[in-house]
Design a protein around this motif. Structure first.
Motif, PDB file in Angstrom:
ATOM      1  N   THR A  33      14.911  14.953  17.451  1.00 52.05           N
ATOM      2  CA  THR A  33      15.018  13.535  17.104  1.00 52.05           C
ATOM      3  C   THR A  33      14.687  12.651  18.295  1.00 52.05           C
ATOM      4  O   THR A  33      13.984  11.639  18.170  1.00 52.05           O
ATOM      5  CB  THR A  33      16.443  13.226  16.615  1.00 52.05           C
ATOM      6  OG1 THR A  33      16.756  14.060  15.499  1.00 52.05           O
ATOM      7  CG2 THR A  33      16.570  11.772  16.202  1.00 52.05           C
ATOM      8  N   SER A  34      15.157  13.051  19.472  1.00 53.39           N
ATOM      9  CA  SER A  34      14.866  12.297  20.685  1.00 53.39           C
ATOM     10  C   SER A  34      13.380  12.309  21.006  1.00 53.39           C
ATOM     11  O   SER A  34      12.807  11.286  21.393  1.00 53.39           O
ATOM     12  CB  SER A  34      15.655  12.873  21.861  1.00 53.39           C
ATOM     13  OG  SER A  34      15.310  12.236  23.063  1.00 53.39           O
ATOM     14  N   LEU A  35      12.753  13.473  20.822  1.00 56.91           N
ATOM     15  CA  LEU A  35      11.323  13.588  21.076  1.00 56.91           C
ATOM     16  C   LEU A  35      10.530  12.693  20.134  1.00 56.91           C
ATOM     17  O   LEU A  35       9.610  11.981  20.548  1.00 56.91           O
ATOM     18  CB  LEU A  35      10.878  15.046  20.922  1.00 56.91           C
ATOM     19  CG  LEU A  35       9.386  15.334  21.123  1.00 56.91           C
ATOM     20  CD1 LEU A  35       8.936  14.910  22.509  1.00 56.91           C
ATOM     21  CD2 LEU A  35       9.100  16.808  20.889  1.00 56.91           C
ATOM     22  N   LEU A  36      10.891  12.706  18.854  1.00 59.63           N
ATOM     23  CA  LEU A  36      10.217  11.852  17.880  1.00 59.63           C
ATOM     24  C   LEU A  36      10.415  10.382  18.216  1.00 59.63           C
ATOM     25  O   LEU A  36       9.485   9.573  18.094  1.00 59.63           O
ATOM     26  CB  LEU A  36      10.733  12.157  16.471  1.00 59.63           C
ATOM     27  CG  LEU A  36      10.369  13.524  15.894  1.00 59.63           C
ATOM     28  CD1 LEU A  36      11.087  13.753  14.570  1.00 59.63           C
ATOM     29  CD2 LEU A  36       8.863  13.639  15.689  1.00 59.63           C
ATOM     30  N   ALA A  37      11.633  10.029  18.643  1.00 59.73           N
ATOM     31  CA  ALA A  37      11.905   8.633  18.994  1.00 59.73           C
ATOM     32  C   ALA A  37      11.061   8.203  20.186  1.00 59.73           C
ATOM     33  O   ALA A  37      10.517   7.082  20.211  1.00 59.73           O
ATOM     34  CB  ALA A  37      13.387   8.463  19.302  1.00 59.73           C
ATOM     35  N   ARG A  38      10.945   9.067  21.179  1.00 57.73           N
ATOM     36  CA  ARG A  38      10.139   8.734  22.353  1.00 57.73           C
ATOM     37  C   ARG A  38       8.684   8.534  21.967  1.00 57.73           C
ATOM     38  O   ARG A  38       8.003   7.636  22.471  1.00 57.73           O
ATOM     39  CB  ARG A  38      10.247   9.838  23.403  1.00 57.73           C
ATOM     40  CG  ARG A  38      11.603   9.905  24.100  1.00 57.73           C
ATOM     41  CD  ARG A  38      11.692  11.161  24.949  1.00 57.73           C
ATOM     42  NE  ARG A  38      12.992  11.283  25.581  1.00 57.73           N
ATOM     43  CZ  ARG A  38      13.285  10.835  26.802  1.00 57.73           C
ATOM     44  NH1 ARG A  38      12.346  10.219  27.503  1.00 57.73           N
ATOM     45  NH2 ARG A  38      14.482  10.991  27.309  1.00 57.73           N
ATOM     46  N   ARG A  39       8.175   9.388  21.083  1.00 58.64           N
ATOM     47  CA  ARG A  39       6.783   9.258  20.654  1.00 58.64           C
ATOM     48  C   ARG A  39       6.577   7.963  19.877  1.00 58.64           C
ATOM     49  O   ARG A  39       5.537   7.309  19.998  1.00 58.64           O
ATOM     50  CB  ARG A  39       6.383  10.468  19.801  1.00 58.64           C
ATOM     51  CG  ARG A  39       6.140  11.715  20.606  1.00 58.64           C
ATOM     52  CD  ARG A  39       4.893  11.567  21.434  1.00 58.64           C
ATOM     53  NE  ARG A  39       4.648  12.761  22.229  1.00 58.64           N
ATOM     54  CZ  ARG A  39       4.489  12.762  23.526  1.00 58.64           C
ATOM     55  NH1 ARG A  39       4.578  11.626  24.190  1.00 58.64           N
ATOM     56  NH2 ARG A  39       4.247  13.869  24.188  1.00 58.64           N
ATOM     57  N   MET A  40       7.552   7.584  19.054  1.00 58.03           N
ATOM     58  CA  MET A  40       7.431   6.343  18.296  1.00 58.03           C
ATOM     59  C   MET A  40       7.423   5.131  19.234  1.00 58.03           C
ATOM     60  O   MET A  40       6.690   4.162  19.014  1.00 58.03           O
ATOM     61  CB  MET A  40       8.581   6.224  17.304  1.00 58.03           C
ATOM     62  CG  MET A  40       8.524   7.229  16.163  1.00 58.03           C
ATOM     63  SD  MET A  40       7.043   7.026  15.141  1.00 58.03           S
ATOM     64  CE  MET A  40       7.380   5.418  14.426  1.00 58.03           C
ATOM     65  N   VAL A  41       8.243   5.199  20.290  1.00 57.33           N
ATOM     66  CA  VAL A  41       8.301   4.096  21.249  1.00 57.33           C
ATOM     67  C   VAL A  41       6.968   3.936  21.975  1.00 57.33           C
ATOM     68  O   VAL A  41       6.483   2.809  22.184  1.00 57.33           O
ATOM     69  CB  VAL A  41       9.447   4.314  22.257  1.00 57.33           C
ATOM     70  CG1 VAL A  41       9.357   3.326  23.406  1.00 57.33           C
ATOM     71  CG2 VAL A  41      10.791   4.188  21.555  1.00 57.33           C
ATOM     72  N   THR A  42       6.355   5.048  22.368  1.00 59.61           N
ATOM     73  CA  THR A  42       5.071   4.974  23.072  1.00 59.61           C
ATOM     74  C   THR A  42       3.914   4.706  22.122  1.00 59.61           C
ATOM     75  O   THR A  42       2.863   4.237  22.549  1.00 59.61           O
ATOM     76  CB  THR A  42       4.807   6.281  23.834  1.00 59.61           C
ATOM     77  OG1 THR A  42       4.815   7.390  22.910  1.00 59.61           O
ATOM     78  CG2 THR A  42       5.864   6.511  24.905  1.00 59.61           C
ATOM     79  N   ALA A  43       4.086   5.020  20.824  1.00 63.36           N
ATOM     80  CA  ALA A  43       2.997   4.832  19.863  1.00 63.36           C
ATOM     81  C   ALA A  43       2.685   3.366  19.638  1.00 63.36           C
ATOM     82  O   ALA A  43       1.517   2.978  19.520  1.00 63.36           O
ATOM     83  CB  ALA A  43       3.357   5.501  18.532  1.00 63.36           C
ATOM     84  N   ALA A  44       3.718   2.526  19.591  1.00 68.52           N
ATOM     85  CA  ALA A  44       3.512   1.105  19.291  1.00 68.52           C
ATOM     86  C   ALA A  44       2.622   0.419  20.322  1.00 68.52           C
ATOM     87  O   ALA A  44       1.614  -0.209  19.955  1.00 68.52           O
ATOM     88  CB  ALA A  44       4.856   0.404  19.163  1.00 68.52           C
ATOM     89  N   PRO A  45       2.928   0.506  21.631  1.00 68.08           N
ATOM     90  CA  PRO A  45       2.025  -0.135  22.600  1.00 68.08           C
ATOM     91  C   PRO A  45       0.638   0.499  22.634  1.00 68.08           C
ATOM     92  O   PRO A  45      -0.351  -0.195  22.876  1.00 68.08           O
ATOM     93  CB  PRO A  45       2.750   0.043  23.942  1.00 68.08           C
ATOM     94  CG  PRO A  45       3.741   1.122  23.720  1.00 68.08           C
ATOM     95  CD  PRO A  45       4.127   1.059  22.287  1.00 68.08           C
ATOM     96  N   LEU A  46       0.559   1.811  22.386  1.00 67.44           N
ATOM     97  CA  LEU A  46      -0.747   2.459  22.373  1.00 67.44           C
ATOM     98  C   LEU A  46      -1.613   1.923  21.243  1.00 67.44           C
ATOM     99  O   LEU A  46      -2.794   1.610  21.434  1.00 67.44           O
ATOM    100  CB  LEU A  46      -0.576   3.973  22.232  1.00 67.44           C
ATOM    101  CG  LEU A  46      -1.876   4.797  22.153  1.00 67.44           C
ATOM    102  CD1 LEU A  46      -2.710   4.596  23.416  1.00 67.44           C
ATOM    103  CD2 LEU A  46      -1.558   6.265  21.939  1.00 67.44           C
ATOM    104  N   LEU A  47      -1.022   1.793  20.058  1.00 77.62           N
ATOM    105  CA  LEU A  47      -1.759   1.235  18.923  1.00 77.62           C
ATOM    106  C   LEU A  47      -2.170  -0.206  19.204  1.00 77.62           C
ATOM    107  O   LEU A  47      -3.280  -0.633  18.833  1.00 77.62           O
ATOM    108  CB  LEU A  47      -0.900   1.306  17.665  1.00 77.62           C
ATOM    109  CG  LEU A  47      -0.712   2.693  17.047  1.00 77.62           C
ATOM    110  CD1 LEU A  47       0.375   2.656  15.984  1.00 77.62           C
ATOM    111  CD2 LEU A  47      -2.022   3.193  16.454  1.00 77.62           C
TER     112      LEU A  47
END
Length: 344
Positions: A33-47
């Motif tokens: 869950t933590s890994l998925l959350a971290r990826r979601m956090v980094t996904a927004a600025p990348l997009l």
């Protein structure tokens, strides 16, 4: 090179930076869950960065959609009226903001050139492109890993021949390979169709035949990269002390190669597979145009030429999401291959 330690059996435990981060996060329950959350956090600025840069570059290219639609027969008044209707008379930052506020709610607008909903056009072509990418990835894994293990085990002339094939695969341009395959296997031998794509629902056999040549051309460079990395990783592991100790203790050769050596050699191979999967997205753009395959690659090329910004933006967002998913999959694969990866 990554630092390593050994487990109770003497097998090396890789301590790559990604592996250390994965160990700290863990791979089960809350760790996932933590890994998925971290990826979601980094996904927004990348997009946000990808979409804004893409929008700016498209806006700076010569010409606009109004001239593509009206052609050379339109009057200056008609051009200006159509530009106002399409919102092309607004500053670039306003155009981007209008697009972004709709896109975050799932509305990517309509195609400027034909008025079709962009999301509908993109989703209708996703299965085509993903068929090419997944097929190429499977070929890369089966052929690349298989030949890499074989050449590492056999060595000698076979190993050098495999190295030569890998270099050849890297050197040949994808579009040139595709053209040669069409001439030889489609035109002369007539084994496969030269152009086009048959949906799976229409004919599974026709679908498979229409994918053979484009998948072969697209996967060539990826096979070479996976083959080379597999061979080098296997040679390192097979020459390690714990393999020699296991062989001296009577462990069978098959078990040494496939149960112990291949598993410990797999982590760098997974990294290469992740990089190659992202590269296949770019290669698909070329291959789809060479073979006239109606996927996202041909869609984005046609849309870019027509200055259809909403369509190009939607494809760019989709490709970015695929990259994010691939990176997440690589992280998870590290934990599955070696759950005891530890920090220094």
């Amino acid at each position: 090179m990554a630092n390593t330690s050994v487990d109770a059996m003497g097998a090396p435990l890789t301590r790559s930076p990604r592996g250390r981060a994965l160990r700290r996060r863990g791979t089960g329950g809350g760790g996932l869950t933590s890994l998925l959350a971290r990826r979601m956090v980094t996904a927004a600025p990348l997009l946000l960065v990808v979409s804004s840069c893409n929008f700016l570059l498209l806006s700076l290219t010569p010409g606009d959609a109004a001239r593509q639609i009206l052609g050379t027969s339109g009057t200056p008044e008609q051009y200006e009226a159509l530009r106002r209707q399409l919102g092309l008379d607004l500053p670039v930052y306003e155009q981007y903001w209008h697009w972004l506020t709709r896109a975050v709610s799932g509305d990517f607008g309509n195609s400027i050139t034909n008025g079709t909903p962009v999301l509908e056009s993109v989703m209708s072509r996703v299965p085509v492109t993903m068929s090419l990418i997944v097929g190429s990835l499977l070929v890369s894994v089966v052929v690349g890993v298989g030949l890499g293990v074989f050449s590492a085990v056999r060595g000698g002339v076979i190993g050098r021949a495999v190295d030569a094939l890998a270099l050849l695969g890297w050197a040949l341009p994808v579009f040139w390979v595709g053209s040669v395959l069409v001439v030889v296997f489609a035109i002369k031998l007539q084994w496969f169709p030269a152009l086009g794509y048959v949906p799976f629902t229409e004919s599974p056999q026709g679908w498979a035949r229409s994918l053979v040549l484009p998948v072969t051309a697209l996967s060539l460079g990826s096979v070479a990269a996976v083959l080379k990395q597999t061979r080098e990783s296997m040679l390192d592991v097979l020459g390690s002390e714990y393999i020699r100790m296991a062989a001296a203790n009577g462990v069978s050769r098959t078990s040494l190669i496939y149960r112990h050596a291949l598993k410990n050699a797999a982590i760098p191979v997974v990294t290469v597979l992740g990089v190659q999967t992202v590269g296949l997205l770019g290669g698909a753009v070329l291959i789809e145009n060479v073979f006239s395959v109606p996927g996202l690659g041909s869609l984005v090329v046609g849309s870019a030429l027509a200055h259809d910004i909403p369509t190009v933006q939607a494809v760019a967002v989709f490709f970015t999401v695929v990259v994010i998913v691939v990176n997440l999959s690589v992280d998870l694969a590290y934990g599955l291959l070696n759950p005891r990866v530890s920090a220094a």
